[in-house]
Scaffold this active site. Structure first.
Site, mmCIF file in Angstrom:
data_model
loop_
_atom_site.group_PDB
_atom_site.id
_atom_site.type_symbol
_atom_site.label_atom_id
_atom_site.label_comp_id
_atom_site.label_asym_id
_atom_site.label_seq_id
_atom_site.Cartn_x
_atom_site.Cartn_y
_atom_site.Cartn_z
ATOM 1 N N LYS A 77 55.620 44.704 41.507
ATOM 2 C CA LYS A 77 56.295 44.372 40.256
ATOM 3 C C LYS A 77 55.563 43.250 39.514
ATOM 4 O O LYS A 77 55.278 43.349 38.329
ATOM 5 C CB LYS A 77 57.746 43.974 40.522
ATOM 6 C CG LYS A 77 58.541 43.698 39.243
ATOM 7 C CD LYS A 77 59.957 43.224 39.544
ATOM 8 C CE LYS A 77 60.810 44.310 40.112
ATOM 9 N NZ LYS A 77 62.232 43.907 40.230
ATOM 10 N N HIS A 124 64.882 57.505 75.939
ATOM 11 C CA HIS A 124 63.975 57.056 76.988
ATOM 12 C C HIS A 124 63.412 55.676 76.672
ATOM 13 O O HIS A 124 62.405 55.262 77.262
ATOM 14 C CB HIS A 124 62.852 58.078 77.173
ATOM 15 C CG HIS A 124 63.365 59.436 77.530
ATOM 16 N ND1 HIS A 124 63.597 59.837 78.835
ATOM 17 C CD2 HIS A 124 63.743 60.485 76.746
ATOM 18 C CE1 HIS A 124 64.067 61.075 78.835
ATOM 19 N NE2 HIS A 124 64.163 61.491 77.584
ATOM 20 N N LYS A 146 56.200 32.596 52.800
ATOM 21 C CA LYS A 146 55.052 32.779 51.906
ATOM 22 C C LYS A 146 54.414 31.438 51.554
ATOM 23 O O LYS A 146 53.185 31.287 51.583
ATOM 24 C CB LYS A 146 55.494 33.483 50.621
ATOM 25 C CG LYS A 146 55.949 34.917 50.780
ATOM 26 C CD LYS A 146 56.351 35.475 49.420
ATOM 27 C CE LYS A 146 56.871 36.892 49.512
ATOM 28 N NZ LYS A 146 57.295 37.411 48.182
ATOM 29 N N GLY A 181 63.353 45.746 45.015
ATOM 30 C CA GLY A 181 62.378 46.576 45.690
ATOM 31 C C GLY A 181 62.973 47.545 46.694
ATOM 32 O O GLY A 181 62.593 48.716 46.752
ATOM 33 N N ARG A 182 63.928 47.076 47.496
ATOM 34 C CA ARG A 182 64.477 47.941 48.549
ATOM 35 C C ARG A 182 65.436 48.994 48.011
ATOM 36 O O ARG A 182 65.892 49.852 48.771
ATOM 37 C CB ARG A 182 65.161 47.079 49.609
ATOM 38 C CG ARG A 182 66.256 46.169 49.086
ATOM 39 C CD ARG A 182 66.694 45.158 50.139
ATOM 40 N NE ARG A 182 67.659 44.204 49.627
ATOM 41 C CZ ARG A 182 67.337 43.089 48.976
ATOM 42 N NH1 ARG A 182 66.067 42.791 48.748
ATOM 43 N NH2 ARG A 182 68.277 42.264 48.549
ATOM 44 N N GLU A 208 67.635 42.671 54.791
ATOM 45 C CA GLU A 208 67.170 41.873 53.656
ATOM 46 C C GLU A 208 68.277 41.714 52.618
ATOM 47 O O GLU A 208 68.363 40.688 51.940
ATOM 48 C CB GLU A 208 65.934 42.504 53.025
ATOM 49 C CG GLU A 208 65.253 41.593 52.010
ATOM 50 C CD GLU A 208 63.902 42.120 51.555
ATOM 51 O OE1 GLU A 208 62.883 41.690 52.129
ATOM 52 O OE2 GLU A 208 63.875 42.952 50.631
ATOM 53 N N GLU A 268 49.773 40.341 50.020
ATOM 54 C CA GLU A 268 49.269 41.419 50.856
ATOM 55 C C GLU A 268 48.794 42.603 50.008
ATOM 56 O O GLU A 268 47.743 43.197 50.275
ATOM 57 C CB GLU A 268 50.347 41.897 51.829
ATOM 58 C CG GLU A 268 50.844 40.839 52.800
ATOM 59 C CD GLU A 268 52.093 40.120 52.305
ATOM 60 O OE1 GLU A 268 52.876 39.669 53.149
ATOM 61 O OE2 GLU A 268 52.272 40.023 51.074
#
Length: 558
Positions: free
Chosen positions: A238, A415, A526, A298-299, A384, A244
């Site tokens: 955005k 398992h 950050k 974002g999510r 979040e 990153e």
């Protein structure tokens, strides 16, 4: 159950805005009378939890002949069975009273109307607008946004069609057929999940790769084996400033320039961002930049231009069917009374599990290999959004909106961590997700998958006593679960499922009085990372704590 074939998206008449004041009352400081009502109902809920502690889950079926009917809900695209949750009619009545006291339905109406429900940033939360049928009107803080959404969706569709049809060319004139999607968090997890979950709908000849991690291995693996002449890099950020994402975007740009020259980014890169200056400085043409908006986080954004790579790499119309499934679940969430409202009822039950049954974790187990990424996606969505200890009004939160979320696909999960689910002292609620249709045309496998899913939920509830000489074989049972059944893993049902969890997440936040649409908790790390990076580059430790200083020194050793 709603058919899984493509559903025609008809415009619906928008529900009238909430008559509450601007920004709904449930997230503003509450008056003393309301708080007294809250406390009274919370006391009732505590009493109900204490009462139910003496009753195993199996006894609730014996005591409530109508339990299945009362605790099962048919919603668009899915059937939700809550009957194995540790709640009965009396406890549910108290939960519904609490939802009414918190004006749960009113919050969703205010969110639909574009009120500033994201109080800390004074923003609307209009992810529902992104998947609404054309013809509906949505606003954000009073400004109509429907036309903007429709125009951007049309741009996406045209761009995706050109890629899918081989009409968008690279600098050498060859068709762009490989998409490298660069983003992180909400700009990565959603599209990555969709590409895996909807693999059977992939468009022939299209390939999508993802890079998110700052570890260079991620971008190296994404670019490895790609032909630069046929590769398009899509950078999703955005702000176009995410550390990153920019690091990986620079690496991808350098790779393109190395092989194709300085002019390559103009035809081999696209972006999803609001920062046109930064994208232009990066060499990306404005016509290849798609919008993001401050009224969607974002999510909650995979329905937007963030899904451009998905729209291009899947068959024509698949992305629209995904939106249709989510829109149908939106309509259900907005218009259905809470007692029959699948996502809101689920939110109430998870709120009950966390705050009154004191269950601190929750497992998500889809019995579908192609939903292997769903637990990670929901981990971000729920934790979040709701992993906060301060209410939206700035006061300390006295209720908890998020458990620890983990999971894996069944039957693999059996398992891995099911040993703990069955025999550890702390019960963990489980969401089982299954599909009734055999889409892989292997009935033996499919029946086995369904049998395992049903058996695990039954075994967690019922348990089994240990033989006298083998106490280690005791299964206490009495462990709650929800089962979500869908006909098939289709675009429509997947859209409905993801929207179900979005609404459930928001409902839990409302019940606890927190804001599910900000994420200030990601900021501190950050800032500290930039400080530590400076020390690593200069090989200094001044101002660092003893532990971090010692680690920096160890890293600096040859």
């Amino acid at each position: 159950m709603i058919p899984e074939n493509r559903v025609k998206r008809k415009a619906r008449k928008a529900k009238k805005p909430c008559p509450c004041p601007s920004a709904p009352c449930i997230v503003r400081p509450r008056g003393q009378k309301e708080r007294m009502n809250d406390k009274t109902i919370i006391s009732r809920l505590s009493d109900q939890a204490a009462r139910l502690a003496a009753h195993p889950l199996t006894s609730l079926f014996e005591n409530e002949p109508q339990r299945m009917q009362r605790l099962s809900v048919q919603a668009p695209g899915l059937y939700a069975d809550f009957s194995k949750q540790k709640v009965d009619e009396t406890a549910l009545a108290a939960l519904l009273d609490f939802a009414e006291a918190k004006n749960l339905g009113g919050f969703f109406t205010a969110m639909r109307a574009g009120e500033p429900v994201n109080l800390s940033e004074n923003r609307a939360a209009q992810h529902m607008a992104l998947r609404a049928p054309e013809g509906e009107t949505f606003k954000a803080l009073g400004e109509t946004i429907s036309n903007t959404i429709a125009a951007e969706r049309a741009r996406m569709r045209a761009f995706a069609d050109e890629l899918r049809n081989g009409q968008r060319k690279g600098i050498t004139g060859r068709a762009l057929r490989t998409l490298v999607h660069i983003g992180i968090g909400g700009s990565d997890l959603g599209p990555r999940l969709l590409m895996q979950a909807l693999k059977r709908y992939h468009a022939p000849g299209m390939d999508v790769r993802f890079a998110a991690n700052l570890d260079a291995a991620d971008i190296n693996d994404a670019l490895g084996g790609c032909d630069p002449e046929t590769t398009l890099v899509i950078v999703v950020s955005k702000s176009f400033a995410t550390a990153e994402t920019l690091a990986n975007a620079r690496a991808a740009r350098a790779w393109l320039v190395q092989h194709l020259g300085e002019d390559a980014p103009a035809q081999h890169m696209a972006a999803v961002s609001t920062n046109l200056k930064a994208t232009a400085d990066f060499g990306i043409q404005d016509e290849n930049v798609f919008a993001m908006h401050d009224w969607v986080g974002g999510r909650y954004s995979l329905w937007s231009s963030v899904g451009l790579s998905v729209m291009a790499a899947l068959n024509e119309g698949v992305f629209e069917d995904l939106l249709a499934g989510a829109a149908a679940m939106d309509d259900h969430a907005l218009r259905t009374p809470v007692a029959q409202n699948a996502p809101l009822l689920s939110g109430l039950i998870q709120f009950w599990n966390r705050n009154f049954l004191h269950m601190k974790a929750r497992a998500i187990v889809p019995y579908a290999a192609r939903l292997a990424l769903l637990p990670a996606y929901l981990q971000q969505l729920i934790m979040e959004s709701n992993g906060k200890s301060v209410r939206a009004d700035g006061t300390p939160a006295d209720l908890v909106a998020s458990p620890i979320i983990f999971g894996a696909e069944g039957t693999n999960a059996q398992h891995a961590f099911f040993q703990q689910l069955h025999q550890a002292p702390d019960p963990v609620p489980v969401d089982f997700i299954g599909f009734t249709q055999d889409q892989e045309h292997n009935p033996g496998h499919h029946q086995g998958v369904l049998a395992n899913m049903l058996a695990q939920s039954r075994a967690l509830m019922s348990g089994a006593p240990a033989p006298k000489d083998a106490p280690h074989k005791n299964f206490p049972g009495n462990r709650p679960s929800t089962t979500l059944l869908m006909e098939a893993l289709s675009p429509f049902s997947l859209g409905a499922l993801l929207a179900f969890y979005e609404h459930e997440t928001v409902a839990q936040a409302v019940l606890c009085g927190i804001n599910p649409f900000d994420q200030w908790g990601v900021e501190l790390g950050k800032h500290v990372a930039m400080e530590v990076l400076s020390h690593l580059e200069k090989n200094t430790t001044e101002g660092m704590d003893p532990s971090t200083a010692a680690l920096i020194e160890r890293i600096a050793k040859p």
